[in-house]
Design an enzyme around this catalytic site. Structure first.
Site, short mmCIF file in Angstrom:
data_model
loop_
_atom_site.label_atom_id
_atom_site.label_comp_id
_atom_site.label_asym_id
_atom_site.label_seq_id
_atom_site.Cartn_x
_atom_site.Cartn_y
_atom_site.Cartn_z
N LYS A 136 0.87 -1.18 0.00
CA LYS A 136 0.00 0.00 0.00
C LYS A 136 0.90 1.22 0.00
CE LYS A 136 -3.93 -1.91 2.58
NZ LYS A 136 -4.76 -1.74 3.78
N HIS A 139 0.63 5.91 3.57
CA HIS A 139 -0.53 6.73 3.89
C HIS A 139 -0.11 7.89 4.79
CE1 HIS A 139 -4.54 7.82 5.34
NE2 HIS A 139 -5.02 7.13 4.33
N HIS A 142 0.53 7.64 8.54
CA HIS A 142 1.80 7.17 9.11
C HIS A 142 2.81 8.29 9.29
CE1 HIS A 142 0.80 2.90 8.97
NE2 HIS A 142 0.25 3.13 7.80
#
Length: 576
Positions: A136, A139, A142
């Site tokens: 992924k 994001h 984070h």
């Protein structure tokens, strides 16, 4: 240096009161600099020293009597009383000499060599932070874990700890069953080569939508996960490929943030060891099986009402919590750490409470040295294109906005690489905006506030550092350490040196609470004092002796400002 003054004050108060100086010393603090009027250098709240309740009740009277008995000497030039607080002013030439010499002597370790930090526990600190889910894109959620964890690791290291920086990746679980099943339907090797994480994200979105409508897709996801658990070569090969591509992409983002790790770990490392945890829980009669076949640990003894923590699904597979238990036990055995800090969002508070309670039930002897460093959420972070999802979009936006601001100010010609400078300033803006408040609090992000060149911002800190660096290009005799203290008696110089005097106390409080806001507030105040001093203490056109003393003074400010910024994770710029 500050300790020298504290100890001298404690000894004089001790002689006057008949109280041991060691009891007085912890209650003597460097004073904050006031914008209007001269501030005392140190203060002592006498009530904190008095044991007898009757004496404490009359501490104002005691304080007045004590003030009358205190005398001026070669160190303390003046003492007074303000609302029950004893205040002390030290000899001005001595203040200048001691602060300047100490910074020159300690350099970037200034503030950490203080006596008040001597009792801070040292040892091996393991800091787990960032921890994105592989396959992924990184994001924006984070971001806080990454910059807070990096700050704590920097701070602990500067304080003399050996630090192990661990990135514990989310690299196992049902999400990979979904991705594995989805890639066979929606994946494309060419797109994977050109933009791996973006394509994997697109596949993940599509397969999740398919699962909602198609039971067969859901079953194929579970089947892929079972193949992974059983070590099926093809499934493991695809998983390894996705993991490798993810780490490569994350490394690019970490480089932009100036963040490094000593170890990339992950849940996958503990998929077998988590079964050992279940066996250990069984052997100690801690594991209970519900009527549905789910494995739980009863934590009622720690709560007011019945509470169970789930550690095993009905099909016998483990959960994130089980793998975290396995990781904690493995790290204790492997590293014998002195403390282990988990830097994650406050939504995981219950998870870590359960983790520590289960480790305690298992008899793990270092549970009391494990700590969850919680933080809140960022609200309202948007780019010009709309709502932000990915961190690289945020970094791109920060860089683009700073480049635009620099172009308007007409300063880009002064830098060799405007884009790199804009990136460093943009990262500083993000970090200061994030660190100004308590970590546990949610906060609303504003590009306009974060990127202001004046006020309490990362841009302002970078501007101040660059301004100091520009000024220091005038210094041609750095090898000469001697200077005349009489050349640094102006109010702006004294106020700045008073502020530098209390740096060790700020470091101590920051270490004790692991809250960057104390250091941020200190550096911003130092920046404002530095700019006042730059304006009032001219170097050009001053007599050589005066210019030399002032340049030494500005050099010392830059040393402390730069080292403090680096602790926060900011790379100071020399031009902007």
């Amino acid at each position: 240096m500050a300790c020298y003054f504290r100890r001298t004050i404690a000894e004089q108060v001790s002689r006057t009161m008949g109280v041991p100086s060691e009891r007085i010393l912890p209650h003597i603090h460097a004073g904050s600099v006031h914008r209007k009027g001269e501030s005392p250098d140190f203060w002592l709240f006498l009530k904190s020293v008095l044991d007898d309740p009757l004496e404490a009740a009359h501490y104002q009277e005691k304080a007045e009597q004590l003030t009358d008995k205190l005398v001026s000497d070669s160190v303390i030039s003046e003492s007074g009383l303000e609302r029950g607080v004893l205040t002390f002013k030290v000899n001005r030439p001595l203040l200048v000499k001691k602060v300047m010499d100490k910074i020159r002597q300690d350099g970037t370790t200034y503030g950490f060599q203080s006596e008040i930090l001597s009792n801070v526990p040292k040892g091996l600190t393991l800091v787990e932070y960032s921890s994105p889910n592989i396959a992924k894109k990184f994001h924006v959620g984070h971001l806080r874990s990454t910059i807070i964890g990096n700050f704590i690791a920097n701070l602990k290291e500067a304080a003399g700890n050996k630090v192990l920086r661990v990135n514990y990746l989310g690299d196992w679980g049902l999400q990979f069953g979904l991705l594995g099943a989805g890639f066979s339907k929606f994946g494309c090797e060419e797109k994977l080569k050109s933009n791996a994480l973006q394509h994997l994200f697109e596949v993940y979105v599509k397969v999740n939508a398919a699962v909602e409508k198609d039971e067969e897709t859901k079953l194929s996801a579970y089947e892929f996960m079972r193949e992974l658990d059983s070590g099926h070569p093809q499934a493991l090969s695809l998983w390894t490929h996705f993991r490798g591509l993810s780490i490569e992409e994350y490394a690019k983002v970490y480089k932009r943030l100036g963040v490094e790790f000593d170890e990339y770990s992950g849940e996958s490392l503990y998929r077998q060891k988590s079964q050992d945890v279940l066996n250990l829980l069984r052997s100690k009669n801690i594991l209970q099986i519900t009527n549905e076949g789910v494995g739980v640990v009863d934590l009622t003894e720690y709560e007011d009402s019945p509470v169970n923590a789930t550690v095993m699904r009905s099909d016998g597979t483990t959960l994130y919590l089980t793998r975290d238990i396995a990781a904690a036990i493995d790290r204790r055995q492997k590293y014998n750490f002195d403390e282990m800090l988990y830097v994650t969002d406050k939504a995981q508070q219950t998870h870590f409470e359960n983790l520590f309670k289960i480790l305690n039930k298992l008899g793990e002897d270092k549970v009391d040295r494990c700590q969850h460093i919680m933080f809140g959420r960022i609200k309202g972070m948007k780019t010009r294109r709309g709502e932000v999802i990915f961190l690289d979009d945020v970094l791109d936006e920060a860089r683009a906005r700073m480049l635009q601001n620099m172009a308007k100010a007409g300063t880009t010609k002064a830098t060799e690489d405007p884009a790199e400078t804009a990136e460093k300033i943009g990262v500083a803006a993000l970090i200061i905006q994030d660190f100004k408040g308590p970590l546990q609090a949610d906060y609303s992000f504003s590009w306009d506030l974060a990127l202001q060149s004046t006020g309490d911002t990362g841009v302002f800190l970078q501007y101040t550092h660059a301004r100091l660096q520009s000024l220091l290009t005038l210094w041609s005799t750095r090898e000469d350490d001697d200077f005349s203290v009489s050349c640094l008696q102006e109010p702006s110089a004294i106020a700045t040196l008073q502020h530098l005097l209390r740096y060790d106390e700020v470091i101590y409080k920051t270490l004790k609470e692991l809250q960057p806001r104390y250091l941020v507030a200190y550096l911003l105040a130092l920046g404002h004092l530095a700019n006042v001093a730059i304006h009032s203490l001219q170097v050009k056109g001053s007599p050589p002796e005066v210019a030399h003393a002032r340049l030494q003074f500005f050099n010392n400010i830059q040393v402390v400002l730069a080292s403090g910024m680096k602790l926060l994770g900011i790379t100071p710029v020399n031009k902007m």
